[in-house]
Write an enzyme that holds these catalytic residues in place. Sequence first.
Site, mmCIF file in Angstrom:
data_model
loop_
_atom_site.group_PDB
_atom_site.id
_atom_site.type_symbol
_atom_site.label_atom_id
_atom_site.label_comp_id
_atom_site.label_asym_id
_atom_site.label_seq_id
_atom_site.Cartn_x
_atom_site.Cartn_y
_atom_site.Cartn_z
ATOM 1 N N HIS B 57 0.829 -1.209 0.000
ATOM 2 C CA HIS B 57 0.000 0.000 0.000
ATOM 3 C C HIS B 57 0.863 1.259 0.000
ATOM 4 C CE1 HIS B 57 -3.182 -2.766 0.822
ATOM 5 N NE2 HIS B 57 -2.726 -3.070 2.015
ATOM 6 N N HIS B 216 -7.002 -4.755 -1.150
ATOM 7 C CA HIS B 216 -6.300 -6.022 -1.417
ATOM 8 C C HIS B 216 -6.966 -6.762 -2.557
ATOM 9 C CE1 HIS B 216 -6.174 -5.036 2.908
ATOM 10 N NE2 HIS B 216 -4.886 -5.230 2.744
#
Lengths: 328, 328
Positions: B57, B216
Amino acid sequence: MKKLINHVDDVLAQALEGFGSAHADLVRVHRDPTFVTRAAAIRPGKVALISGGGSGHEPMHAGLVGTGMLDAACPGQVFTSPTPDQMLAAAQVVDGGAGVLFIVKNYEGDVMNFDMASEMYEGRHASVLTNDDVAVEDSTWTTGRRGVAGTVIVEKITGAAAEAGAELAALQALGARVNARTRSMGVALTSCTVPAAGRPTFELPEDEMEVGVGIHGEPGRRRVKLQSAEAIAEDMVNAITGDLAPAAGAEILLLVNGFGATPAMELYLMYGGARRLLEAKGVKVARSLVGSYCTSLDMAGCSLTVTALDDELRGLWDAPVHTAALRW
Amino acid sequence: MKKLINHVDDVLAQALEGFGSAHADLVRVHRDPTFVTRAAAIRPGKVALISGGGSGHEPMHAGLVGTGMLDAACPGQVFTSPTPDQMLAAAQVVDGGAGVLFIVKNYEGDVMNFDMASEMYEGRHASVLTNDDVAVEDSTWTTGRRGVAGTVIVEKITGAAAEAGAELAALQALGARVNARTRSMGVALTSCTVPAAGRPTFELPEDEMEVGVGIHGEPGRRRVKLQSAEAIAEDMVNAITGDLAPAAGAEILLLVNGFGATPAMELYLMYGGARRLLEAKGVKVARSLVGSYCTSLDMAGCSLTVTALDDELRGLWDAPVHTAALRW
């Protein structure tokens, strides 16, 4: 083609509109003709720096307009040179009497149109041509080497000198000096897709990469099987240092530049590898920049750029900058 | 799988090594266990802010370590929660006696492991949970809403308050208040690919997109045909404002966040569209951030985040910050 766009004809106008409203404190977007200037008044007596080129390389150049860097940027349509009227209009707005330095990447359309604008412009002016890409000597739209991510470094350093009061001739010489001390090379893992074309600029099988790719997807040195980051970094570092031939102990700036679709994690991994290789060659990585600054739309891949610093260049690199994409 | 990596097992370690050497002025990368702290000494009496989560991320969270934001970040393996020993070790290094605030995104692994670290940590501590994603109520790894890009805003605002001397309980309340005033939603044009998996996390046909995707690659609200940027922005803005219900005339912060493979041009185009839609609903876009801050590896797509500001939050947002990814 999967892109966050509306109609292919509106991409540039709508992206610029968003850019202008997101950064209204920093820039003004002008239309008819299209160019971007600093929002703040330009100090009288400061030489104005203007760059430009085809769109699709964001944040270069409009994202580099602001204090300590560019005074104006002229974006063309995607991968298409801006026109002389854009450059002329920008010059007329930002020239405070000390003249204009045009910073031009070495592509035939850009060179021709900036030359035309220079001929038409009645104020004092000079140009710097960037041609930092060591990958190939001539290319699809270029005679001689292509100007790529090293342009960001030329713009930052000349921008700092202009802010400090350097005159036009000195800025032109400085820009040429930075360009002469700068080398880049890139690798593509995927093609980019020009919105108006609607399909990839080139075909690249799932297990191959293009070494030495240009920022419009122009061919590079060779098409090879996908390699490890380490092998890719070694190839690029060798090409760059082989050409630049930095002195032992030289201090360098290392830019790892993403092409638009490359995650930060991969860029930092490449940075670590490139840095180790450079240090093993006896140069000192004194300054670093990691991010997507000279992109190729949605191409995956990256380029490395090395600039041989000296005290003057390092000081100008460190000088304050406040643009949408670079700020310190 | 096309990535600039060496071996899939080394991705995190090598990316962190590159990150640490590129930003040695800002951060220290610690190993065994792995965490990232500020390079500068932390002012005695300042509450320490620690976040963390699975890697992939970036720049969240290690790129947000620095003055005015986080004191430490604990990166797990890609899309995998960090372990309590990482959090505990980070807390022991950065706690200057005023306590530790853990900022935790709402995923079961993160919540469980931060809870365990909290139980093990003997110093003063508190936690803030972020759950800004309006797309779905429960998800693959989440009971309740997912914490996504709004976490960046929580970290910036609580970081500024901590720098200004706010105490632990006040920071916890502030973080909860920012989270309660923040909503996000995302859309994926492509899947991401986890290096260790070697293939896309989900299949997405060439003409479809995932509305409300998780960071995700978790499923969102629906799979639909690819739409225009305008239609996508409208869908996300309606979901966000329908849930947040900002007062007429409210000032908001608008974050347009790229998922890792989205060019700046598309993000700015989305920003322009989202801003127009928000203003048509009577809210004022007072602050903006456009870029890739909470990514999903190489996913193409973006999220919108809206925070309802007030004078306090706006002032804390504007306060100086100096991290690898955010600086003003």
